[in-house]
Design a protein around this motif. Structure first.
Motif, short mmCIF file in Angstrom:
data_model
loop_
_atom_site.label_atom_id
_atom_site.label_comp_id
_atom_site.label_asym_id
_atom_site.label_seq_id
_atom_site.Cartn_x
_atom_site.Cartn_y
_atom_site.Cartn_z
N SER A 94 71.45 33.68 40.74
CA SER A 94 72.82 33.77 41.25
C SER A 94 73.77 34.21 40.14
O SER A 94 74.97 34.31 40.36
CB SER A 94 73.27 32.41 41.81
N GLY A 95 73.21 34.45 38.95
CA GLY A 95 74.02 34.87 37.82
C GLY A 95 74.57 33.72 37.00
O GLY A 95 75.29 33.94 36.03
N ARG A 96 74.21 32.51 37.38
CA ARG A 96 74.70 31.33 36.66
C ARG A 96 73.88 31.09 35.40
O ARG A 96 72.67 31.30 35.37
CB ARG A 96 74.62 30.11 37.58
N SER A 97 74.53 30.63 34.35
CA SER A 97 73.84 30.29 33.12
C SER A 97 72.89 29.13 33.36
O SER A 97 73.24 28.14 34.00
CB SER A 97 74.86 29.92 32.03
N PHE A 98 71.67 29.26 32.87
CA PHE A 98 70.63 28.26 33.10
C PHE A 98 70.07 27.82 31.75
O PHE A 98 69.34 28.56 31.09
CB PHE A 98 69.52 28.83 33.97
N ASP A 99 70.45 26.61 31.32
CA ASP A 99 69.94 26.02 30.09
C ASP A 99 68.63 25.32 30.44
O ASP A 99 68.64 24.26 31.07
CB ASP A 99 70.96 25.03 29.53
N PHE A 100 67.52 25.90 30.04
CA PHE A 100 66.22 25.39 30.47
C PHE A 100 66.02 23.92 30.13
O PHE A 100 65.61 23.12 30.98
CB PHE A 100 65.09 26.23 29.87
N THR A 151 59.59 39.23 32.41
CA THR A 151 59.42 39.96 31.16
C THR A 151 59.75 41.44 31.38
O THR A 151 59.49 42.28 30.53
CB THR A 151 57.98 39.83 30.64
N ASP A 152 60.33 41.75 32.54
CA ASP A 152 60.67 43.12 32.92
C ASP A 152 62.06 43.15 33.55
O ASP A 152 62.21 43.44 34.74
CB ASP A 152 59.62 43.65 33.90
N PRO A 153 63.10 42.83 32.78
CA PRO A 153 64.44 42.70 33.36
C PRO A 153 65.00 43.99 33.94
O PRO A 153 65.86 43.96 34.81
CB PRO A 153 65.30 42.21 32.19
N GLY A 154 64.49 45.14 33.48
CA GLY A 154 64.99 46.41 34.00
C GLY A 154 64.67 46.62 35.46
O GLY A 154 65.49 47.12 36.23
N ARG A 155 63.49 46.21 35.88
CA ARG A 155 63.08 46.39 37.27
C ARG A 155 63.24 45.12 38.09
O ARG A 155 63.45 45.18 39.31
CB ARG A 155 61.61 46.86 37.33
N ASP A 156 63.13 43.98 37.45
CA ASP A 156 63.23 42.71 38.17
C ASP A 156 64.69 42.27 38.30
O ASP A 156 65.17 41.39 37.59
CB ASP A 156 62.41 41.62 37.46
N THR A 157 65.38 42.92 39.22
CA THR A 157 66.75 42.51 39.51
C THR A 157 66.71 41.15 40.21
O THR A 157 65.65 40.68 40.64
CB THR A 157 67.44 43.52 40.41
N ALA A 158 67.87 40.53 40.35
CA ALA A 158 67.92 39.22 41.00
C ALA A 158 67.35 39.28 42.41
O ALA A 158 66.58 38.40 42.82
CB ALA A 158 69.37 38.71 41.02
N GLY A 159 67.70 40.32 43.16
CA GLY A 159 67.21 40.45 44.53
C GLY A 159 65.70 40.66 44.59
O GLY A 159 65.02 40.05 45.42
N VAL A 160 65.20 41.52 43.72
CA VAL A 160 63.77 41.79 43.69
C VAL A 160 63.00 40.52 43.34
O VAL A 160 62.01 40.16 43.99
CB VAL A 160 63.45 42.90 42.67
N LEU A 161 63.46 39.82 42.31
CA LEU A 161 62.76 38.62 41.87
C LEU A 161 62.82 37.51 42.92
O LEU A 161 61.83 36.81 43.16
CB LEU A 161 63.37 38.15 40.54
N ARG A 162 63.97 37.35 43.60
CA ARG A 162 64.09 36.31 44.62
C ARG A 162 63.15 36.58 45.79
O ARG A 162 62.47 35.67 46.29
CB ARG A 162 65.54 36.23 45.11
#
Length: 242
Positions: A91-97, A148-159
């Motif tokens: 969702s674009g929110r910061s996530f502190d693991f 490990t592939d942020p260029g192709r793995d957009t938020a929508g694709v990953l979800r």
């Protein structure tokens, strides 16, 4: 630390039906596992020859355990605390693991959605294991997938990809520098992109799932030969350890 990779087999991504089949198979007593060691190609077509890359089937020395440890995965030799890194959730929110997963049994994996073998099978195996354990244990487990592939793995694709396995799986992304820092913090080999003919690229990444207990300590790692039954046997212990 030796790298652990997986040979692409050309299998299609598992679906929810495949996950249920795995769970039923496991209940019947058959073992399910991923095999081999190599890199992951970017597309999901027919099986290409394995590229000439560094390979090893040995566990890193830091995670070599013994049967006395009682884990069905590979017990870590030196326990270390849950790593601290910050990325963005879908969702674009910061996530502190460390903070977001504190006190929760957590499985952490670094991979990418175009991976044809180890990433989808690992996620499917974990999803199937969650279906095999009791509801309280299954709901207590947090599963975090870091691309490990942020260029192709957009938020929508990953979800959409994660939803094939379990809608509760958490997806994280970030800049290349942030992702490298996260991998270093987790103690896994850094992923790397390699160009292939046709303008595409492969992502070589570690096939390790880190298991953290409710005590915020890493106790076990799972490699590509881990079965659904192995995960299912360990999940209650990760939840209960304190």
């Amino acid at each position: 630390m030796p790298l652990r990779f997986d040979v692409p087999s050309g299998r299609r991504r598992p679906t929810r039906h495949w996950i249920v089949a795995v769970a039923l198979c496991c209940l019947a007593g058959c073992a399910v596992s991923s095999t081999g060691t190599a890199a992951h190609p970017a597309d999901t077509g027919s099986s290409p020859p394995a590229p000439a890359l560094a390979r090893s089937s040995a566990r890193p020395s830091s995670v070599v355990g013994t049967a006395a440890d009682g884990w069905h995965g590979t017990a870590v030799r030196v326990s270390r605390p849950r790593p601290s890194f910050t990325l963005a959730d879908l969702s674009g929110r910061s996530f502190d693991f460390a903070k977001e997963t504190a006190g929760r049994a957590t499985l952490l994996f670094f991979g990418y959605t175009n991976c044809p073998d180890v990433c989808p099978t690992t996620m499917a195996d974990i999803a199937a294991a969650k279906q095999l354990v009791s509801s309280p244990v299954g709901s207590a487990i947090m599963v975090v997938f870091v691309t490990t592939d942020p260029g192709r793995d957009t938020a929508g694709v990953l979800r959409r990809w994660l939803n094939q396995f379990d809608p509760t799986f958490i997806g994280l992304t970030g800049s290349p520098a942030q992702l490298a820092a996260a991998q270093k913090a987790a103690g896994v080999p850094l992923a790397s992109a390699q160009q292939v003919p046709g303008g595409q690229y492969d992502v070589v990444h570690a096939a390790q799932v880190a298991g953290y207990g409710a005590d915020n300590t890493e106790h076990v790692r799972y490699f590509s030969d881990t079965t659904v039954a192995d995960y299912a046997a360990d999940l209650p212990r990760l939840v209960a350890v304190s």
